[in-house]
Scaffold this motif. Structure first.
Motif, PDB file in Angstrom:
ATOM      1  N   LYS A  90       0.860  -1.177   0.000  1.00 53.09           N
ATOM      2  CA  LYS A  90       0.000   0.000   0.000  1.00 53.09           C
ATOM      3  C   LYS A  90       0.894   1.224   0.000  1.00 53.09           C
ATOM      4  O   LYS A  90       2.119   1.119   0.132  1.00 53.09           O
ATOM      5  N   LEU A  91       0.287   2.376  -0.154  1.00 52.45           N
ATOM      6  CA  LEU A  91       1.063   3.613  -0.111  1.00 52.45           C
ATOM      7  C   LEU A  91       1.695   3.775   1.265  1.00 52.45           C
ATOM      8  O   LEU A  91       0.995   3.708   2.277  1.00 52.45           O
ATOM      9  N   PRO A  92       2.996   3.978   1.335  1.00 53.18           N
ATOM     10  CA  PRO A  92       3.632   4.182   2.638  1.00 53.18           C
ATOM     11  C   PRO A  92       3.290   5.565   3.192  1.00 53.18           C
ATOM     12  O   PRO A  92       3.060   6.508   2.430  1.00 53.18           O
ATOM     13  N   GLU A  93       3.248   5.687   4.510  1.00 51.12           N
ATOM     14  CA  GLU A  93       2.980   6.979   5.151  1.00 51.12           C
ATOM     15  C   GLU A  93       4.127   7.961   4.926  1.00 51.12           C
ATOM     16  O   GLU A  93       3.907   9.155   4.805  1.00 51.12           O
ATOM     17  N   ARG A  94       5.353   7.449   4.902  1.00 52.01           N
ATOM     18  CA  ARG A  94       6.545   8.270   4.687  1.00 52.01           C
ATOM     19  C   ARG A  94       7.482   7.554   3.734  1.00 52.01           C
ATOM     20  O   ARG A  94       7.569   6.331   3.751  1.00 52.01           O
ATOM     21  N   ILE A  95       8.185   8.351   2.924  1.00 55.71           N
ATOM     22  CA  ILE A  95       9.223   7.808   2.062  1.00 55.71           C
ATOM     23  C   ILE A  95      10.494   8.615   2.279  1.00 55.71           C
ATOM     24  O   ILE A  95      10.452   9.833   2.426  1.00 55.71           O
ATOM     25  N   ARG A  96      11.610   7.924   2.340  1.00 58.21           N
ATOM     26  CA  ARG A  96      12.903   8.557   2.598  1.00 58.21           C
ATOM     27  C   ARG A  96      13.891   8.215   1.492  1.00 58.21           C
ATOM     28  O   ARG A  96      14.062   7.047   1.151  1.00 58.21           O
ATOM     29  N   ASP A  97      14.520   9.254   0.956  1.00 62.32           N
ATOM     30  CA  ASP A  97      15.569   9.116  -0.062  1.00 62.32           C
ATOM     31  C   ASP A  97      15.143   8.301  -1.280  1.00 62.32           C
ATOM     32  O   ASP A  97      15.933   7.545  -1.838  1.00 62.32           O
ATOM     33  N   VAL A  98      13.897   8.453  -1.681  1.00 63.32           N
ATOM     34  CA  VAL A  98      13.408   7.828  -2.904  1.00 63.32           C
ATOM     35  C   VAL A  98      13.331   8.882  -3.997  1.00 63.32           C
ATOM     36  O   VAL A  98      13.754   8.659  -5.126  1.00 63.32           O
ATOM     37  N   ILE A  99      12.796  10.050  -3.649  1.00 60.92           N
ATOM     38  CA  ILE A  99      12.719  11.188  -4.556  1.00 60.92           C
ATOM     39  C   ILE A  99      13.343  12.386  -3.854  1.00 60.92           C
ATOM     40  O   ILE A  99      13.526  12.380  -2.644  1.00 60.92           O
ATOM     41  N   ARG A 100      13.642  13.417  -4.623  1.00 61.71           N
ATOM     42  CA  ARG A 100      14.274  14.610  -4.080  1.00 61.71           C
ATOM     43  C   ARG A 100      13.305  15.785  -4.151  1.00 61.71           C
ATOM     44  O   ARG A 100      12.512  15.891  -5.074  1.00 61.71           O
ATOM     45  N   CYS A 101      13.407  16.677  -3.174  1.00 63.20           N
ATOM     46  CA  CYS A 101      12.579  17.879  -3.171  1.00 63.20           C
ATOM     47  C   CYS A 101      13.066  18.806  -4.278  1.00 63.20           C
ATOM     48  O   CYS A 101      14.269  19.068  -4.402  1.00 63.20           O
ATOM     49  N   LYS A 102      12.140  19.314  -5.065  1.00 66.85           N
ATOM     50  CA  LYS A 102      12.472  20.182  -6.196  1.00 66.85           C
ATOM     51  C   LYS A 102      12.452  21.670  -5.835  1.00 66.85           C
ATOM     52  O   LYS A 102      12.793  22.507  -6.658  1.00 66.85           O
ATOM     53  N   ASN A 103      12.077  21.998  -4.598  1.00 69.19           N
ATOM     54  CA  ASN A 103      12.009  23.391  -4.176  1.00 69.19           C
ATOM     55  C   ASN A 103      13.429  23.919  -3.941  1.00 69.19           C
ATOM     56  O   ASN A 103      14.118  23.449  -3.040  1.00 69.19           O
ATOM     57  N   PRO A 104      13.875  24.912  -4.712  1.00 67.82           N
ATOM     58  CA  PRO A 104      15.239  25.429  -4.531  1.00 67.82           C
ATOM     59  C   PRO A 104      15.442  26.126  -3.186  1.00 67.82           C
ATOM     60  O   PRO A 104      16.578  26.278  -2.744  1.00 67.82           O
ATOM     61  N   ARG A 105      14.363  26.502  -2.517  1.00 66.03           N
ATOM     62  CA  ARG A 105      14.465  27.162  -1.209  1.00 66.03           C
ATOM     63  C   ARG A 105      14.399  26.180  -0.042  1.00 66.03           C
ATOM     64  O   ARG A 105      14.513  26.575   1.105  1.00 66.03           O
ATOM     65  N   CYS A 106      14.198  24.920  -0.336  1.00 62.52           N
ATOM     66  CA  CYS A 106      14.129  23.897   0.715  1.00 62.52           C
ATOM     67  C   CYS A 106      15.510  23.720   1.344  1.00 62.52           C
ATOM     68  O   CYS A 106      16.536  23.824   0.659  1.00 62.52           O
ATOM     69  N   ILE A 107      15.524  23.446   2.625  1.00 58.64           N
ATOM     70  CA  ILE A 107      16.794  23.255   3.339  1.00 58.64           C
ATOM     71  C   ILE A 107      17.596  22.092   2.765  1.00 58.64           C
ATOM     72  O   ILE A 107      18.828  22.082   2.846  1.00 58.64           O
ATOM     73  N   THR A 108      16.925  21.134   2.131  1.00 57.41           N
ATOM     74  CA  THR A 108      17.647  20.001   1.545  1.00 57.41           C
ATOM     75  C   THR A 108      18.485  20.427   0.343  1.00 57.41           C
ATOM     76  O   THR A 108      19.390  19.692  -0.063  1.00 57.41           O
ATOM     77  N   SER A 109      18.205  21.598  -0.222  1.00 54.42           N
ATOM     78  CA  SER A 109      19.012  22.101  -1.343  1.00 54.42           C
ATOM     79  C   SER A 109      20.381  22.567  -0.882  1.00 54.42           C
ATOM     80  O   SER A 109      21.356  22.472  -1.621  1.00 54.42           O
ATOM     81  N   THR A 110      20.452  23.108   0.332  1.00 52.72           N
ATOM     82  CA  THR A 110      21.730  23.617   0.841  1.00 52.72           C
ATOM     83  C   THR A 110      22.410  22.644   1.804  1.00 52.72           C
ATOM     84  O   THR A 110      23.619  22.606   1.877  1.00 52.72           O
ATOM     85  N   GLU A 111      21.627  21.901   2.533  1.00 52.42           N
ATOM     86  CA  GLU A 111      22.170  20.921   3.482  1.00 52.42           C
ATOM     87  C   GLU A 111      22.111  19.538   2.830  1.00 52.42           C
ATOM     88  O   GLU A 111      21.160  18.778   3.013  1.00 52.42           O
ATOM     89  N   GLN A 112      23.132  19.220   2.055  1.00 47.49           N
ATOM     90  CA  GLN A 112      23.140  18.010   1.236  1.00 47.49           C
ATOM     91  C   GLN A 112      23.034  16.707   2.024  1.00 47.49           C
ATOM     92  O   GLN A 112      22.591  15.698   1.505  1.00 47.49           O
ATOM     93  N   GLU A 113      23.468  16.714   3.284  1.00 44.61           N
ATOM     94  CA  GLU A 113      23.452  15.477   4.075  1.00 44.61           C
ATOM     95  C   GLU A 113      22.083  15.146   4.656  1.00 44.61           C
ATOM     96  O   GLU A 113      21.884  14.059   5.199  1.00 44.61           O
ATOM     97  N   LEU A 114      21.131  16.073   4.550  1.00 37.89           N
ATOM     98  CA  LEU A 114      19.789  15.810   5.080  1.00 37.89           C
ATOM     99  C   LEU A 114      19.073  14.748   4.251  1.00 37.89           C
ATOM    100  O   LEU A 114      19.214  14.684   3.034  1.00 37.89           O
ATOM    101  N   THR A 115      18.305  13.946   4.938  1.00 35.78           N
ATOM    102  CA  THR A 115      17.481  12.935   4.277  1.00 35.78           C
ATOM    103  C   THR A 115      16.317  13.618   3.562  1.00 35.78           C
ATOM    104  O   THR A 115      15.667  14.488   4.133  1.00 35.78           O
ATOM    105  N   HIS A 116      16.080  13.231   2.339  1.00 31.77           N
ATOM    106  CA  HIS A 116      14.905  13.730   1.615  1.00 31.77           C
ATOM    107  C   HIS A 116      13.727  12.881   2.072  1.00 31.77           C
ATOM    108  O   HIS A 116      13.651  11.693   1.760  1.00 31.77           O
TER     109      HIS A 116
END
Length: 142
Positions: A90-116
């Motif tokens: 079934k659809l999982p409640e959370r997914i980690r490191d499967v897809i990347r956030c496309k928002n250039p202002r998201c903290i994951t854009s600057t903090e590369q070690e953060l889990t997507h």
């Protein structure tokens, strides 16, 4: 067409027709040192048409990734020619490191070690949102 029975391994059944090769690629099944059978557009009472993947050995699978790609998949684990486990995904409640956030202002854009990480916010529409910026995830499931 008849595809032989496997003694030990995994059968991914009820894959939406046309999605089998995508799953084959994402799971990197071409790198395995065992037999892998890919059946496309098999007749199905439940779906009309479906894809099936048979893997000739038991491998570690991330059910969250499979559930995100195609939540209707059935995973069958075979040992000594007998079904020992069946999981309906079934659809999982959370997914980690499967897809990347496309928002250039998201903290994951600057903090590369953060889990997507994304959480399911609208199961009916299969919408996931970034846990950091609430940006909607790109859809790979239809």
């Amino acid at each position: 067409m008849i595809i032989g029975q496997i003694k030990d391994g995994i059968v991914l059944d009820h894959i939406t027709a046309g999605r089998g090769m995508e799953i084959y690629r994402i799971l990197k099944l071409h790198e395995l040192d065992c037999t892998v059978a890919m059946i496309e557009n098999a007749e199905s009472v439940k779906l009309g048409r479906k894809d099936i993947i048979k893997v000739g050995k038991v491998i570690d699978l991330n059910f969250d990734i499979l559930g995100f790609i195609d939540p209707g998949i059935t995973v069958n684990i075979i040992n000594d020619g007998k079904l020992v486990k069946r999981a309906h995904l079934k659809l999982p409640e959370r997914i980690r490191d499967v897809i990347r956030c496309k928002n250039p202002r998201c903290i994951t854009s600057t903090e590369q070690e953060l889990t997507h990480e994304f959480r399911l916010t609208d199961p009916a529409r299969k919408v996931y949102r970034c846990i950091y910026c609430e940006n909607e995830a790109p859809q790979i499931i239809k």
